[in-house]
Design an enzyme around this catalytic site. Structure first.
Site, short mmCIF file in Angstrom:
data_model
loop_
_atom_site.label_atom_id
_atom_site.label_comp_id
_atom_site.label_asym_id
_atom_site.label_seq_id
_atom_site.Cartn_x
_atom_site.Cartn_y
_atom_site.Cartn_z
N ASP A 177 0.84 -1.19 0.00
CA ASP A 177 0.00 0.00 0.00
C ASP A 177 0.89 1.25 0.00
O ASP A 177 1.85 1.33 0.75
CB ASP A 177 -0.88 -0.04 1.27
CG ASP A 177 -1.98 1.01 1.25
OD1 ASP A 177 -2.40 1.42 0.15
OD2 ASP A 177 -2.42 1.41 2.36
N HIS A 178 0.56 2.22 -0.83
CA HIS A 178 1.30 3.49 -0.91
C HIS A 178 2.81 3.31 -1.03
O HIS A 178 3.57 3.92 -0.27
CB HIS A 178 0.98 4.37 0.31
CG HIS A 178 -0.43 4.86 0.32
ND1 HIS A 178 -0.88 5.85 -0.52
CD2 HIS A 178 -1.50 4.48 1.05
CE1 HIS A 178 -2.17 6.06 -0.31
NE2 HIS A 178 -2.58 5.23 0.63
N SER A 236 -12.77 4.85 5.58
CA SER A 236 -13.26 4.98 6.96
C SER A 236 -14.03 6.27 7.14
O SER A 236 -13.64 7.31 6.61
CB SER A 236 -12.08 4.94 7.94
OG SER A 236 -11.48 3.66 7.93
N HIS A 238 -8.05 10.12 3.95
CA HIS A 238 -7.46 9.14 4.86
C HIS A 238 -7.67 9.51 6.33
O HIS A 238 -7.59 10.68 6.69
CB HIS A 238 -5.95 9.03 4.62
CG HIS A 238 -5.59 8.34 3.34
ND1 HIS A 238 -5.12 9.01 2.24
CD2 HIS A 238 -5.62 7.03 2.99
CE1 HIS A 238 -4.88 8.14 1.27
NE2 HIS A 238 -5.17 6.93 1.70
N GLY A 239 -7.89 8.50 7.18
CA GLY A 239 -7.90 8.70 8.62
C GLY A 239 -9.25 9.14 9.16
O GLY A 239 -10.29 8.97 8.53
N ASN A 284 -9.99 0.12 0.52
CA ASN A 284 -8.98 0.10 1.58
C ASN A 284 -9.64 0.51 2.88
O ASN A 284 -10.36 1.51 2.93
CB ASN A 284 -7.87 1.09 1.26
CG ASN A 284 -7.00 0.65 0.10
OD1 ASN A 284 -7.37 -0.27 -0.63
ND2 ASN A 284 -5.87 1.30 -0.07
CO CO Z 1 -4.52 5.10 1.08
#
Ligand code: CO
Ligand code: CO
Length: 300
Positions: free
Chosen positions: A79-80, A210, A175-176, A229
């Protein structure tokens, strides 16, 4: 069965569903993910953040052993990926897919670096994910959520220029964790336009799932997103599970089981009710011996 992420995602794209890519860090979460995939007969992708794992070779081989022992299709993806070198290390560790992330760089740099990794990876049968546009940070959503969205024109140009196997797109997620009370605004019409530009069978990836409303996730998973993801929501589920568990005295030994339980419960809900991958496991063709294998050196 250990397969490439391309194998998994082309099937998902053709059949209009999405596959979970939980971000795994240990043996426990990886094992829980594969166990669950077997229980619901679903393919699964183990996403590994290269910068979080000190030894990709060790971790990759461990995941590879688990994947090969499994009854369902399992892919192991970096990932990344932040460099050509880290992608190469992951491939050596047995990863069947790598992401090269140049989404913060100018378009031309993204094309150049993605093409370089694609050339190396394809030479050894490994698939590649790249990102175009940029999925930013949820903590900075007011800015990141509205900038660097992926356009269908660029997506088409980028895939043609790089031959990359699947593309992470920016359609409004981040993200997050979001500031309390905030939810991302998903551009369903952008997703539809990107899918149309790339063709119905071309797999698209959602990062930063998320915190997204489940109705939105459900909709994108049947409208072009084929890999989701998931990290923060799963870590949260573990924390809630441990909060609720009786871990006094002797019960403290249950901590590992509780971690696995919390992880599996949320992942099961997402895979079954939201991503739509339950009962979608398929059987890969046995590879057999390479047809051109030449036993007699010099003879043709
Ligand atoms: Co990502
Ligand atoms: Co729900």
């Amino acid at each position: 069965m250990l397969v490439t992420m391309k194998d998994i995602l082309v099937h998902a794209s053709k059949n209009n569903y999405a596959v979970a890519a939980p971000n795994v860090v240990t043996e426990i979460d990886a094992r829980a993910s594969i166990e669950l995939a077997e229980e619901i007969n679903s393919p699964i992708i183990l996403d590994v953040l290269g910068t979080a794992i000190p030894d990709l070779d060790f971790y990759g081989h461990m995941l590879g052993d688990m994947a090969r022992a499994s009854r369902v299709p399992v892919a192991i993806n970096l990932d990344h990926g932040d460099s050509f070198e880290r992608c190469a290390k992951a491939i050596r560790g047995g990863f069947t897919s790598v992401m090269i992330d140049r989404s913060s760089s100018p378009y031309d740099v993204n094309v150049r670096d993605t093409s370089e990794v694609v050339r190396m990876a394809h030479a050894v049968g490994v698939s590649v994910e790249a990102e175009l546009g940029h999925v930013g940070q949820a903590g900075n959503y007011a800015e990141d959520g509205n900038s660097a969205l992926t356009t269908p024109e660029d997506a088409k140009k980028f895939v043609e220029a790089t031959d990359v196997d699947m593309l992470a797109v920016a359609i409004g997620t981040a993200h997050g964790a979001y500031p309390k009370g905030e939810k991302p605004y998903i551009r369903h019409e952008n997703l539809a336009a990107i899918k149309e530009a790339l063709g119905a069978d071309y797999p698209l990836v959602l990062h930063g799932s998320s915190g997204t409303a489940e109705e939105d996730l459900k909709k994108v998973c049947s409208n072009g997103i084929n890999k989701v993801n998931i990290a923060n929501d799963l870590c949260n589920a573990i924390c809630r599970q441990l909060d609720a568990a009786d871990t006094e005295g002797q019960n403290a030994y249950a901590v590992w089981r509780e971690i696995s339980k919390g992880w599996k419960a949320l992942l099961r809900h997402m895979m079954v009710d939201v991503y739509g991958s339950a009962d979608k496991a398929w059987t890969p063709e046995a590879p057999g011996l390479p047809l051109e294998y030449n036993l007699h050196m010099g003879e043709k």
